[in-house]
Design an enzyme around this catalytic site. Sequence first.
Site, PDB file in Angstrom:
ATOM      1  N   GLN A 157      14.793 -40.229  23.954  1.00  0.00           N
ATOM      2  CA  GLN A 157      14.518 -40.119  25.400  1.00  0.00           C
ATOM      3  C   GLN A 157      15.823 -40.246  26.181  1.00  0.00           C
ATOM      4  OE1 GLN A 157      13.376 -43.225  28.595  1.00  0.00           O
ATOM      5  NE2 GLN A 157      11.613 -43.128  27.242  1.00  0.00           N
ATOM      6  N   HIS A 172      18.043 -40.836  29.997  1.00  0.00           N
ATOM      7  CA  HIS A 172      18.142 -41.255  31.398  1.00  0.00           C
ATOM      8  C   HIS A 172      18.764 -40.125  32.208  1.00  0.00           C
ATOM      9  CE1 HIS A 172      18.766 -45.849  30.416  1.00  0.00           C
ATOM     10  NE2 HIS A 172      17.482 -45.537  30.466  1.00  0.00           N
ATOM     11  N   GLU A 223      13.790 -40.054  31.892  1.00  0.00           N
ATOM     12  CA  GLU A 223      13.518 -41.142  32.827  1.00  0.00           C
ATOM     13  C   GLU A 223      14.588 -41.179  33.915  1.00  0.00           C
ATOM     14  OE1 GLU A 223      14.101 -45.031  31.040  1.00  0.00           O
ATOM     15  OE2 GLU A 223      12.961 -46.017  32.613  1.00  0.00           O
ATOM     16  N   GLN A 235       8.197 -49.968  24.752  1.00  0.00           N
ATOM     17  CA  GLN A 235       9.649 -49.838  24.698  1.00  0.00           C
ATOM     18  C   GLN A 235      10.175 -51.229  24.395  1.00  0.00           C
ATOM     19  OE1 GLN A 235      13.151 -48.332  27.679  1.00  0.00           O
ATOM     20  NE2 GLN A 235      11.643 -49.634  28.635  1.00  0.00           N
ATOM     21  N   ASP A 281      19.426 -48.463  24.744  1.00  0.00           N
ATOM     22  CA  ASP A 281      19.699 -47.908  26.060  1.00  0.00           C
ATOM     23  C   ASP A 281      20.841 -48.664  26.738  1.00  0.00           C
ATOM     24  OD1 ASP A 281      17.916 -50.026  26.182  1.00  0.00           O
ATOM     25  OD2 ASP A 281      16.457 -49.026  27.455  1.00  0.00           O
ATOM     26  N   SER A 318      15.618 -45.260  24.105  1.00  0.00           N
ATOM     27  CA  SER A 318      14.683 -45.102  25.229  1.00  0.00           C
ATOM     28  C   SER A 318      15.502 -45.063  26.507  1.00  0.00           C
ATOM     29  CB  SER A 318      13.636 -46.207  25.238  1.00  0.00           C
ATOM     30  OG  SER A 318      14.207 -47.466  25.016  1.00  0.00           O
TER      31      SER A 318
END
Lengths: 558, 175
Positions: free
Chosen positions: A142, A144, A171, A297, A336, A363
């Site tokens: 995933q 950002h 995200e 998460q 992350d 994540s």
Amino acid sequence: MKRQQRFAELEKRPVHLDGFVKEWPEEGFIAMMGPNDPKPSIKIENGVVTELDGKKRDDFDLIDLYIAKYGIDLEHAEEVVKMDSVKIANMLCDPNVGRQEIVKITSACTPAKLEEIVSKLNFAEMIMAAQKMRPRRTPATQGHVTNIRDNPVQIAADAADAALRGFPEQETTTAIARYAPLNAIAITTGAQSARPGVLTQCSVEEAAELSLGMRGFTAYAETISVYGTDSVFTDGDDTPWSKGFLASCYASRGLKMRFTSGSGSEVMMGHAEGKSMLYLECRCILLTKASGVQGLQNGGVSCIGIPGSVPSGIRSVLGENLVCMMVDLECASANDQAFSHSDMRRTERMIGQFIAGTDYISSGYSTTPNYDNTFAGSNADAHDYDDYYVWERDLAVNGGLHPVEEEDIIKARNYAAKAIQAVFEDLGLPKITDEEVEAATYADTSKDMPDRDMVADMKGAQDLLDRGVTGVDVVKALYNHGFTDVAKSYLNLLQQRLAGDFLQTSAIFDENWNVISAINDSNDYKGPGTGYRLWEDTDEWERIKDLPFAVDGKNAKL
Amino acid sequence: MAEMDDLVKKIMAQMQQEQTSGQTDKQRTATPTASQQKTLNTSDYPLFSKHPEMIKSPSGKGLDEINLDNVMKGNVKADDLRITRETLQRQGEIAKAAGRPAIQKNFARAAELTAIPDDKILAMYGALRPYRSSKQDLEDIAQELEDEYNAPICASWFREAAKYYESRKKLKGDN
């Protein structure tokens, strides 16, 4: 003391800028199996748990009450708690024991039992276990998508860029909270314009985040934080019952969601109650399961500096990801927040999840340079892309990303920027100029973007909410300006809410809107020759093999 | 747990009964789909491709009616793009068949919440946050969930919270 020159040189290395703490269990600075962690136990009388991990029911806090009622398979709990933890740990890394068989056992575990099982594994065994236990067969990651000026044109372009590189979930968040609706529309429009099926979220305060989803600006949510001690939970302004209700609110609108936890948060907020980080995390994991939420998460997440500072902390973080998978939850395994100044160490941080493969290895891989990451920087960022592709190629591991030609990225960024320009115009938001579109197409960071009138943008954002603008209006705006394909994609995303297939565990979409989840792509790993193997996923392996900066012998002039 | 299971079972049975008899109440605006009574399995997943005929919008539109043409004509509103009680129930069956009964319970609560407007649901969530509500406030919401929205599972969720918030000091004024 006269300095020994080698010591003096070593002190200049980046790792010396990181923080390290000796074990201090009273304040929670201990990774796992702390001296004050309870021993596993459970007593059930007339279907009611009267003792949990050494605590009597009268002393249960809200978390205990919640887990005891909803989080444990009580039918098998007494028997499982008595089982030898080493034996269960062995089953976890024995390829001959299938995932389902283990889930039956782990579903009946108490938090202390889960901690005890995982503490029997060394790092390599945790990797073996995670490879088998992640719910979705195909790994992913995933990204950002943010920038420090909340520039919506840049968000749209970066979302498109990231979509082409392979992120099925993206995200965003805000530098300034009032920008949230604009950032949400920008990431969703940008991602859909480049690769239909990408799921997008905007991380803001709990109720605001749900509201964005309800309006059709986002497709899922993840920042629904849970904590391992009652006092920190209360400080986080929730209870297990409010969080469980929030989970149902999301499902009631057809929106995917997962909870967030992660070791270190209780230490950071000053109420670890003398327990180890892994023990508290096991409570978070079971309360997620208890809520009927499909995923979590976890893995230090934004508090990674705390477990990262103590002995065995990074092992314990992989351990908490593993516990999440063991109880059959989708695992977005953190990696992350930036936590180390050392390139060697941030690689080390990632290696377990990367080799094992998780539902989302990171994540929040920063799809921009960390300069623009408003989540306070990520462990890996856009400037690490080429290194990451080479890792994947060297080890033949699918880390969830693949190289893309520069020309294709330019095209996609430009198209996304034009699409959001059209949406802004149609919705009566402050104008996005052609100059901004051009800048976003070629930008690396927000330093490359012209200034926007931020006050006007914030007013526009508020106006959008006041007027009750929804995703349907965005679809119309795109269509009105000739972005029919993007309009179609955006509408497809909204349409998927009716079916709810992506509410199931570990769900993502491919570019044709086929859902890929733990139900139709369940992990079937049972040793060599089984499970996901990159070289059997031929299209993806070709993309990863085809590194743009590799020498092509066929074209070489000798 | 057993108590909750029974309740869920009862509600499900009730919903199915309503479906067969074609009864609709004010909360359930969706047209009940034919005679689909079979409990779904993992092989029925994904619904979108395997059972598109089962999926309806809250106003009864089929998936094929949710298209650009209808959006532009103003025939598809934001409210059409929401999941229904029935679909959540079906996804719950699939989750349970896949070995995830807790997800089914969440979807059962969610199925009830489909009837509640956005603002209301946000306010209810707010009321469950620590130190926001008196015991009576929470019990009033439970009553409202039962009387206004036909949501007994969520009502008992609020009653349970009220009970534990009292003993564990999370009610208004406890801080």
